[in-house]
Scaffold this active site. Structure first.
Site, PDB file in Angstrom:
ATOM      1  N   GLU A 117       7.073   3.592   4.205  1.00 25.43           N
ATOM      2  CA  GLU A 117       7.767   4.365   4.708  1.00 25.43           C
ATOM      3  C   GLU A 117       8.985   3.887   3.648  1.00 25.43           C
ATOM      4  O   GLU A 117       9.910   4.107   4.545  1.00 25.43           O
ATOM      5  CB  GLU A 117       8.422   5.566   5.910  1.00 25.43           C
ATOM      6  CG  GLU A 117       6.968   5.845   6.525  1.00 25.43           C
ATOM      7  CD  GLU A 117       6.647   6.986   5.908  1.00 25.43           C
ATOM      8  OE1 GLU A 117       7.738   7.867   4.923  1.00 25.43           O
ATOM      9  OE2 GLU A 117       5.524   7.899   6.352  1.00 25.43           O
TER      10      GLU A 117
HETATM   11  C1  LIG Z   1      -1.448   0.965   5.897  1.00 26.83           C
HETATM   12  C2  LIG Z   1      -0.727   1.344   5.150  1.00 26.83           C
HETATM   13  C3  LIG Z   1      -0.482   3.050   5.263  1.00 26.83           C
HETATM   14  C4  LIG Z   1       0.031   3.653   3.976  1.00 26.83           C
HETATM   15  N1  LIG Z   1       0.212   5.249   4.123  1.00 26.83           N
HETATM   16  C5  LIG Z   1       0.570   5.867   2.905  1.00 26.83           C
HETATM   17  C6  LIG Z   1       1.097   7.111   3.012  1.00 26.83           C
HETATM   18  O1  LIG Z   1      -0.046   7.769   3.839  1.00 26.83           O
HETATM   19  N2  LIG Z   1       1.435   7.672   2.148  1.00 26.83           N
HETATM   20  C7  LIG Z   1       1.731   7.050   0.773  1.00 26.83           C
HETATM   21  O2  LIG Z   1       2.015   7.891  -0.526  1.00 26.83           O
HETATM   22  N3  LIG Z   1       1.943   5.348   1.309  1.00 26.83           N
HETATM   23  C8  LIG Z   1       1.262   5.155   1.927  1.00 26.83           C
HETATM   24  N4  LIG Z   1       1.127   3.406   1.663  1.00 26.83           N
HETATM   25  C9  LIG Z   1       2.210   3.325   0.881  1.00 26.83           C
HETATM   26  C10 LIG Z   1       3.459   2.134   1.792  1.00 26.83           C
HETATM   27  O3  LIG Z   1       4.865   2.641   1.227  1.00 26.83           O
HETATM   28  C11 LIG Z   1       4.492   1.315   0.686  1.00 26.83           C
HETATM   29  O4  LIG Z   1       2.867   0.177   0.272  1.00 26.83           O
HETATM   30  C12 LIG Z   1       5.274   0.918   0.319  1.00 26.83           C
HETATM   31  O5  LIG Z   1       6.059   2.101  -0.203  1.00 26.83           O
HETATM   32  C13 LIG Z   1       5.419  -0.622  -0.555  1.00 26.83           C
HETATM   33  O6  LIG Z   1       5.385  -0.791  -1.536  1.00 26.83           O
HETATM   34  P1  LIG Z   1       3.868  -1.304  -2.328  1.00 26.83           P
HETATM   35  O7  LIG Z   1       2.604  -1.767  -1.571  1.00 26.83           O
HETATM   36  O8  LIG Z   1       3.488  -1.018  -4.004  1.00 26.83           O
HETATM   37  O9  LIG Z   1       4.942  -2.799  -2.081  1.00 26.83           O
HETATM   38  P2  LIG Z   1       6.008  -3.226  -3.277  1.00 26.83           P
HETATM   39  O10 LIG Z   1       6.999  -2.006  -3.821  1.00 26.83           O
HETATM   40  O11 LIG Z   1       5.306  -4.120  -4.634  1.00 26.83           O
HETATM   41  O12 LIG Z   1       6.913  -4.361  -2.832  1.00 26.83           O
HETATM   42  C14 LIG Z   1       6.420  -5.209  -2.861  1.00 26.83           C
HETATM   43  C15 LIG Z   1       8.101  -6.425  -2.137  1.00 26.83           C
HETATM   44  O13 LIG Z   1       8.589  -6.565  -3.424  1.00 26.83           O
HETATM   45  C16 LIG Z   1       9.866  -5.705  -2.990  1.00 26.83           C
HETATM   46  N5  LIG Z   1      10.675  -4.877  -3.385  1.00 26.83           N
HETATM   47  C17 LIG Z   1      10.077  -3.810  -4.647  1.00 26.83           C
HETATM   48  N6  LIG Z   1      10.829  -3.316  -4.877  1.00 26.83           N
HETATM   49  C18 LIG Z   1      12.475  -3.724  -4.704  1.00 26.83           C
HETATM   50  C19 LIG Z   1      13.602  -3.547  -4.943  1.00 26.83           C
HETATM   51  N7  LIG Z   1      13.827  -2.672  -6.146  1.00 26.83           N
HETATM   52  N8  LIG Z   1      14.473  -3.744  -4.264  1.00 26.83           N
HETATM   53  C20 LIG Z   1      14.109  -5.360  -3.156  1.00 26.83           C
HETATM   54  N9  LIG Z   1      13.184  -5.199  -2.621  1.00 26.83           N
HETATM   55  C21 LIG Z   1      11.384  -4.512  -3.766  1.00 26.83           C
HETATM   56  C22 LIG Z   1       8.725  -5.468  -1.435  1.00 26.83           C
HETATM   57  O14 LIG Z   1      10.218  -4.663  -0.684  1.00 26.83           O
HETATM   58  C23 LIG Z   1       8.430  -5.759  -0.728  1.00 26.83           C
HETATM   59  O15 LIG Z   1       8.361  -6.800  -0.336  1.00 26.83           O
HETATM   60  C24 LIG Z   1       0.954   3.037   2.976  1.00 26.83           C
HETATM   61  C25 LIG Z   1       0.942   1.879   3.562  1.00 26.83           C
HETATM   62  C26 LIG Z   1      -0.032   1.238   3.806  1.00 26.83           C
HETATM   63  C27 LIG Z   1      -0.168  -1.040   3.411  1.00 26.83           C
END
Ligand SMILES: Cc1cc2nc3c(=O)[nH]c(=O)nc-3n(C[C@H](O)[C@H](O)[C@H](O)COP(=O)(O)OP(=O)(O)OC[C@H]3O[C@@H](n4cnc5c(N)ncnc54)[C@H](O)[C@@H]3O)c2cc1C
Length: 623
Positions: A443
């Protein structure tokens, strides 16, 4: 005897005594509610949590969810529990009755969800998420879509999901590449792969309604070009019956650190070019629709953290009272020293009190945030509505990030209390710790929450909502000055408020002077300081109420001036023990945590930019 999930007495204190939610029942929207109804609701919620949901926790973790022949299977024990949970209508209880809910105040509903989450959040999320997807259809769907999908999702006849994330589009949702191609009948052919989708596929319900963010062919790149679609797993005929499968396939159940009880899936849409979706709301309004839901979803993430912290704390108290280890330290040698329950050791007491005060603080913060939605709903004047909605917007990122981060620390401290046994899976702590972490990430990561606070929420309406909140804190400081026992603590709270106000001014200045990188760099520590201040305030407010109650009880018992006797009374009377505990939480937190606000504010004010200026090469990984 506690239920080892949540301290219901503290929940009731917050709802009845601190937030006085009975005043909501004067409004026509909630006129069917009363204190008696609330008590019944709590009783039923506790029974559901303890008898129905908690028994699924171990199986969810050990068996997990498995993909076989294109279908995800949940542990067998889920089926009966899910039926009982949905028949009682819990997950949608706060939706309006016309939309398939029970019109329950959100704050009461979220208190019940704390119980369900503490019993087993990964299981409960199946229905919470379905209700969240139904909210989207309620707010943006046509009447036909509501009839076709929403009511079945509310009753959990069908499941529901939210599908945004893709391998290259996590925090940057605008980068997603799932496409929607127009079909002659006005529907769309959906094609793409979503990852990490919670309860993305399962065999609990015969159909799952996915809400999917995608880009209509030809629409602009970035978030502005996104639209929202309703994509059922099984197509739904016009008469509501189930039709053909819709070319939505689970490719994998993700292997995770914890949260095994919830099947997190990679989902492919339209692998065979035959996935049909219906537009939800207007074209290119996808991001607006998603944001319409985000406050509620982030509140659930806070609850996710809170409920794990809650269970971990209750277990720790029980363990600390039962585990006998080591004699008490003494300056004089004692013949045959006897080992004592570990709750008597000062370090264990320190840790438990730290856990207790933060737990009560994040519970109060989470309920207050939920209450803002109820206050918005019942406000008759536009100005009042805008105020509560503005406070909701301001509090949401803090509530999500601060509660989930502190919850992790509370679960970790619970493991310390349990010693080596806490690391063993025969005790529930290690599962709480593993299952809690995802609340910090999904989220919107907690880093993104901090950015949201500093970049958008802190200054919204020229800082009006921040001023209103600080005004609430000032009011509590003023009343604390009239209570002898709290005077000094009121001053600490005042100092911390002043430091935070000055820091906020400086953050604003940096933003206006185009030195905007500094507030973004320090967004996380800023959010944490803000969270600590809010918790300090809410604990102080609770302590004021508790002291007033205690004074009446002490007077009735004739022990107003006898401190020893007052402490003795707590051994006989649970109400005295509870209120004394509330006062101690506030005093501990305000004297141990709040004074650190000053130094933390000062260090941000220095505006050190080493983290920004450092060459990426210097971070290393090849050294
Ligand atoms: C168990 C689980 C359940 C999930 N359920 C759902 C679901 O039901 N539906 C759905 O759509 N998604 C779901 N997700 C996805 C989840 O919302 C994302 O994993 C999350 O939003 C982060 O995206 P990412 O993993 O690509 O990390 P990234 O976006 O690659 O982030 C990696 C790091 O970089 C930082 N970062 C990235 N961009 C910025 C910025 N602009 N400024 C500062 N820091 C930044 C982040 O804070 C983080 O620390 C789920 C994930 C998991 C692990």
């Amino acid at each position: 005897m506690g239920n080892l999930l949540v301290n219901i007495r503290d929940q009731k204190f917050l709802l009845y005594e601190q937030f006085n939610i009975e005043s909501l029942f004067k409004e026509s929207k909630f006129e069917e509610y009363s204190k008696e109804v609330m008590d019944n609701v709590f009783n039923e919620a506790e029974k559901m949590a303890v008898r129905v949901i908690a028994p699924t926790r171990k199986a969810g973790d050990k068996e997990g969810c498995t993909l076989k022949d294109g279908q995800v299977f949940v542990p067998d024990c889920y089926h009966d529990a899910s039926k009982k949970f949905s028949e009682a209508g819990w997950s949608s209880a706060c939706a309006d009755p016309e939309a398939g809910g029970q019109g329950m105040p959100n704050v009461l509903h979220k208190a019940c969800c704390e119980l369900f989450g503490s019993a087993h959040y990964a299981f409960s999320l199946y229905q919470f998420a379905s209700s969240g997807a139904a909210n989207l259809i309620e707010n943006y769907g046509t009447e036909t879509q509501k009839v076709k999908y929403m009511y079945n999702m509310r009753s959990y006849k069908w499941g529901g999901t939210q599908c945004m994330t893709e391998s290259n589009a996590g925090s940057d949702v605008g980068a997603l590449s799932t496409t929607a191609k127009r079909l002659p009948d006005g529907k769309f052919s959906i094609s793409g792969t979503k990852i990490f989708i919670s309860e993305g596929d399962h065999n609990l319900t015969p159909n799952i309604i996915h809400t999917v963010l995608a880009r209509i062919e030809g629409d602009p790149q970035g978030t502005k070009g996104l639209s929202m679609f309703i994509v059922p797993k099984i197509r739904v005929n016009e008469d509501g019956s189930l039709g053909e499968p819709n070319d939505v396939k689970p490719l994998k159940v993700e292997e995770k650190m914890g949260f095994h009880g919830n099947g997190t899936c990679i989902l492919s849409f339209g692998e065979e070019g035959n996935c049909i979706g219906e537009l939800l709301g207007e074209e290119r309004a996808g991001i607006k629709i998603m944001f319409g839901l985000i406050n509620e979803q982030r509140l659930y993430s806070a609850l996710h953290g809170l409920s794990h912290a809650s269970g971990a704390y209750e277990q720790s108290v029980k363990y600390a009272k039962e585990r006998i280890q080591s004699a008490l330290v003494s300056k004089k040698p004692i013949p045959n020293p006897k080992p004592v329950p570990i709750i008597q050791h000062p370090d264990v007491r320190y840790t438990l009190t730290w856990m207790k005060s933060y737990l009560e603080g994040i519970r109060a913060l989470t309920y207050l945030t939920a209450l803002c939605t109820d206050m918005t709903a019942v406000s008759k004047q536009e100005k009042e509505r805008a105020k509560w909605n503005g406070l909701l917007d301001l509090l949401t990122p803090v509530c999500k990030a601060f509660s989930s981060d502190r919850a992790m620390e509370i679960c970790s401290a619970a493991m310390d209390i349990h010693g080596g046994y806490g690391y063993m899976s025969e005790y529930p702590i290690e599962q709480y710790l593993r299952d809690a972490k995802i609340a910090c990430i999904y989220e919107g990561t907690n880093g993104i929450q901090a950015f949201d606070l500093v970049w958008r929420k802190m200054d919204r309406n020229e800082g009006e909502y921040m001023r209103i909140l600080l005004g609430f804190i000032e009011d509590t400081i003023k009343t604390s000055k009239n209570i002898e026992k709290l005077k000094a603590f009121g001053s600490y709270l005042q100092d911390a408020t002043l430091e935070f106000t000055q820091l906020t001014e400086q953050m604003r200045k940096w933003k206006n002077e185009n030195d905007y990188i500094i507030p973004i760099l320090y967004a996380k520590p800023y959010l944490t300081i803000f969270g600590d201040l809010i918790v300090g305030w809410l604990l102080m407010q609770a302590a004021e109420i508790a002291i007033n109650k205690l004074n009446v009880i002490y007077a009735e018992a004739g022990v107003e001036k006898a401190e020893m006797k007052q402490m003795e009374l707590a051994k006989e009377r649970t109400d005295v023990a509870f209120y004394q505990g509330k006062v101690a939480s506030a005093m501990f937190f305000i004297s141990n945590v709040l004074p650190t606000v000053k130094t933390r504010c000062e260090s941000i004010m220095r505006g050190d930019k080493s983290a920004i200026n450092l060459n990426e090469e210097s971070f290393g990984y090849w050294f």
